[in-house]
Design a protein around this motif. Structure first.
Motif, PDB file in Angstrom:
ATOM      1  N   UNK A 171     -37.854  24.477 -41.267  1.00 25.17           N
ATOM      2  CA  UNK A 171     -39.031  23.706 -40.849  1.00 25.17           C
ATOM      3  C   UNK A 171     -40.227  24.048 -41.730  1.00 25.17           C
ATOM      4  N   UNK A 172     -40.941  23.032 -42.175  1.00 25.08           N
ATOM      5  CA  UNK A 172     -42.157  23.267 -42.955  1.00 25.08           C
ATOM      6  C   UNK A 172     -43.172  22.171 -42.651  1.00 25.08           C
ATOM      7  N   UNK A 173     -44.440  22.566 -42.661  1.00 33.42           N
ATOM      8  CA  UNK A 173     -45.545  21.625 -42.446  1.00 33.42           C
ATOM      9  C   UNK A 173     -46.700  22.088 -43.325  1.00 33.42           C
ATOM     10  N   UNK A 174     -47.069  21.252 -44.287  1.00 38.38           N
ATOM     11  CA  UNK A 174     -48.123  21.629 -45.226  1.00 38.38           C
ATOM     12  C   UNK A 174     -49.182  20.544 -45.299  1.00 38.38           C
ATOM     13  N   UNK A 175     -50.453  20.959 -45.251  1.00 35.27           N
ATOM     14  CA  UNK A 175     -51.589  20.044 -45.319  1.00 35.27           C
ATOM     15  C   UNK A 175     -52.721  20.726 -46.077  1.00 35.27           C
ATOM     16  N   UNK A 176     -53.652  19.934 -46.639  1.00 34.08           N
ATOM     17  CA  UNK A 176     -54.886  20.543 -47.144  1.00 34.08           C
ATOM     18  C   UNK A 176     -55.670  21.171 -45.988  1.00 34.08           C
ATOM     19  N   UNK A 177     -56.476  22.171 -46.302  1.00 39.65           N
ATOM     20  CA  UNK A 177     -57.242  22.872 -45.270  1.00 39.65           C
ATOM     21  C   UNK A 177     -58.095  21.907 -44.455  1.00 39.65           C
ATOM     22  N   UNK A 178     -58.683  20.913 -45.113  1.00 42.27           N
ATOM     23  CA  UNK A 178     -59.522  19.940 -44.414  1.00 42.27           C
ATOM     24  C   UNK A 178     -58.748  19.234 -43.308  1.00 42.27           C
ATOM     25  N   UNK A 179     -57.495  18.874 -43.562  1.00 43.12           N
ATOM     26  CA  UNK A 179     -56.703  18.167 -42.552  1.00 43.12           C
ATOM     27  C   UNK A 179     -56.268  19.092 -41.416  1.00 43.12           C
ATOM     28  N   UNK A 180     -56.029  20.374 -41.712  1.00 44.57           N
ATOM     29  CA  UNK A 180     -55.736  21.314 -40.627  1.00 44.57           C
ATOM     30  C   UNK A 180     -56.926  21.404 -39.672  1.00 44.57           C
ATOM     31  N   UNK A 181     -58.121  21.387 -40.241  1.00 42.66           N
ATOM     32  CA  UNK A 181     -59.324  21.442 -39.405  1.00 42.66           C
ATOM     33  C   UNK A 181     -59.472  20.155 -38.603  1.00 42.66           C
ATOM     34  N   UNK A 182     -59.304  19.007 -39.267  1.00 43.50           N
ATOM     35  CA  UNK A 182     -59.513  17.723 -38.591  1.00 43.50           C
ATOM     36  C   UNK A 182     -58.391  17.354 -37.640  1.00 43.50           C
ATOM     37  N   UNK A 183     -57.175  17.828 -37.894  1.00 42.96           N
ATOM     38  CA  UNK A 183     -56.043  17.451 -37.048  1.00 42.96           C
ATOM     39  C   UNK A 183     -55.731  18.486 -35.969  1.00 42.96           C
ATOM     40  N   UNK A 184     -55.780  19.773 -36.326  1.00 46.02           N
ATOM     41  CA  UNK A 184     -55.399  20.816 -35.374  1.00 46.02           C
ATOM     42  C   UNK A 184     -56.612  21.417 -34.664  1.00 46.02           C
ATOM     43  N   UNK A 185     -57.583  21.892 -35.436  1.00 38.66           N
ATOM     44  CA  UNK A 185     -58.735  22.540 -34.818  1.00 38.66           C
ATOM     45  C   UNK A 185     -59.507  21.557 -33.935  1.00 38.66           C
ATOM     46  N   UNK A 186     -59.643  20.318 -34.389  1.00 35.87           N
ATOM     47  CA  UNK A 186     -60.375  19.332 -33.594  1.00 35.87           C
ATOM     48  C   UNK A 186     -59.597  18.897 -32.350  1.00 35.87           C
TER      49      UNK A 186
END
Length: 412
Positions: free
Chosen positions: A58-73
């Motif tokens: 299993x792998x999931x890779x995103x730019x840091x900006x998308x981790x913030x906008x998708x997960x943190x938000x």
């Protein structure tokens, strides 16, 4: 919870939102300064740093900006969902007549800005930004209202209820209009996860950890389904129990002085156990979201390089939607609701104060920037961001001046 505690809890909420608005502003200001400084390349490069998770195959890779906008938000949207559920079930929005003005104002404050934007941007891809000027930033708006001396509590409640309904509208807009093609299998898994969480609620599971554990696969399945991942936060909030595990009993008998400390400790534990899981989670999440999630989001999303940027029709539509559409839509619908007898103005508040609050609702910022990121990319996204920030600044100044002038006139 005893009624006499409610005003104090409300004051704490409003004070926290006001302070959070200041932190949010400082984070956005820092981002804007970095984006227009010699270190701009480092700032924009940081947003694109790849971050990934790997577990076996299993792998999931995103730019840091998308981790913030998708997960943190998603935590922000979880808090929004908790506030919506509480207000609809036991708060200001439970009684339709008491909430009449806020509901009417919120509807006008969403419809008129969207229509005004579409009048200026009728064709694609610019038309996709119609949802940007529909949003209100509750932290910023309450923060500016807190600066008005002796602002009535009823006016703060009106703005809070209006902003919460506005958040619900933004969630629906994201779900309906900013969603890609749906994938049936992960969508079905997301539905099963949510049903299981609701089943735990029905079974009377009061511990929060099972719901939070289910939130992780729910977020992943929603992400893979084509819906925006942050909607998982709102969906999870529906399953968090609002009923209390057991009623609060309080002290049962007088104690000797030496037993007072033990009695107080017992009462603290009893109060905590008597709170619903929803209230406990909301209380825990609120400072993390206000002082952590939202400033981080603002820092990574508010940076716009002004060199070579044109103030085009997208920026104009967003700015006019927030600066004119919001106050006009709110004032018109509140006036109509009053004429139809659907509600009453808060004590010590007139329509001029409502117009001032309408301008404060034009402070879009967090949710507006979020929707802009879903609607656009590149130059159009930068235009939308400039429109949001310029209009929010002017709306805050005008709203503060109008509310203060209306209250000063009322005291003459």
């Amino acid at each position: 919870m005893p009624k006499r505690r409610y005003p104090r809890l409300l004051e704490q909420f409003l004070e926290s939102e006001a302070k959070g608005g200041l932190v949010l502003f400082l984070a956005a200001l820092l981002a804007f300064m970095l984006a227009n400084s010699p270190g701009a390349s480092g700032y924009f490069g940081l947003r694109e740093v790849p971050v990934g998770l790997r577990f076996g195959g299993f792998s999931l890779e995103k730019p840091l900006l998308l981790w913030i906008n998708d997960l943190l938000m998603a935590l922000f949207f979880l808090l929004v969902g908790l506030e919506l559920k509480r207000e609809l079930v036991s708060g200001e929005l439970k009684d339709p007549r008491r909430a009449g003005l806020a509901l009417a104002g919120a509807l006008g404050g969403m419809a008129v800005p969207a229509l005004l934007y579409l009048m200026l941007n009728p064709g694609m891809p610019e038309a996709r930004g119609f949802g940007v000027p529909m949003a209100t930033d509750i932290a910023f708006a309450l923060g500016v209202l807190a600066l008005v001396p002796r602002a009535p509590l009823g006016l703060k409640l009106f703005l809070t209820a209006l902003a919460i309904v506005d958040d619900l509208g933004a969630v629906l807009v994201i779900a309906l209009f900013y969603t890609g093609g749906l994938e049936p299998f992960p969508l079905g898994l997301a539905a099963l996860t949510l049903v299981f969480a609701l089943f735990l609620n029905r079974l009377g599971v009061w511990y929060l950890w099972p719901y939070m554990l289910l939130g992780l696969p729910l977020w992943y399945f929603v992400l893979q389904s084509g819906l925006h991942a942050t909607l998982a936060g709102v969906l999870l909030a529906l399953a968090i129990p609002l009923r209390r595990a057991r009623p609060f009993q309080g002290a049962t008998s007088a104690q000797d002085p030496e037993d007072l400390e033990g009695e107080l400790e017992g009462l603290e534990e009893e109060v905590e156990e008597a709170q619903s899981p929803l209230h406990r989670l909301e209380h825990t999440l609120h400072p993390w979201v206000v002082y952590g999630v939202l400033p981080i989001f603002a820092f990574f999303n508010a940076g716009v390089a002004l060199v070579g940027l044109e103030f085009g029709v997208v920026a104009l539509g967003v700015a006019l939607g927030l600066l004119l559409g919001k106050p006009l839509g709110i004032l018109l619908m509140v006036w109509l609701a009053l004429r139809l007898g659907l509600g009453t103005l808060p004590q010590g508040v007139d329509l001029k104060a409502i117009l001032g609050v309408g301008f404060l609702a034009g402070i879009g910022f967090t949710m507006a920037l979020f929707i802009a990121g879903l609607a656009f990319e590149g130059d159009l996204l930068d235009q939308a961001k400039v429109g949001v920030m310029a209009a929010s600044l002017l709306a805050g100044i005008l709203g503060f001046a109008l509310v203060r002038a209306s209250l000063d006139r009322g005291r003459v």
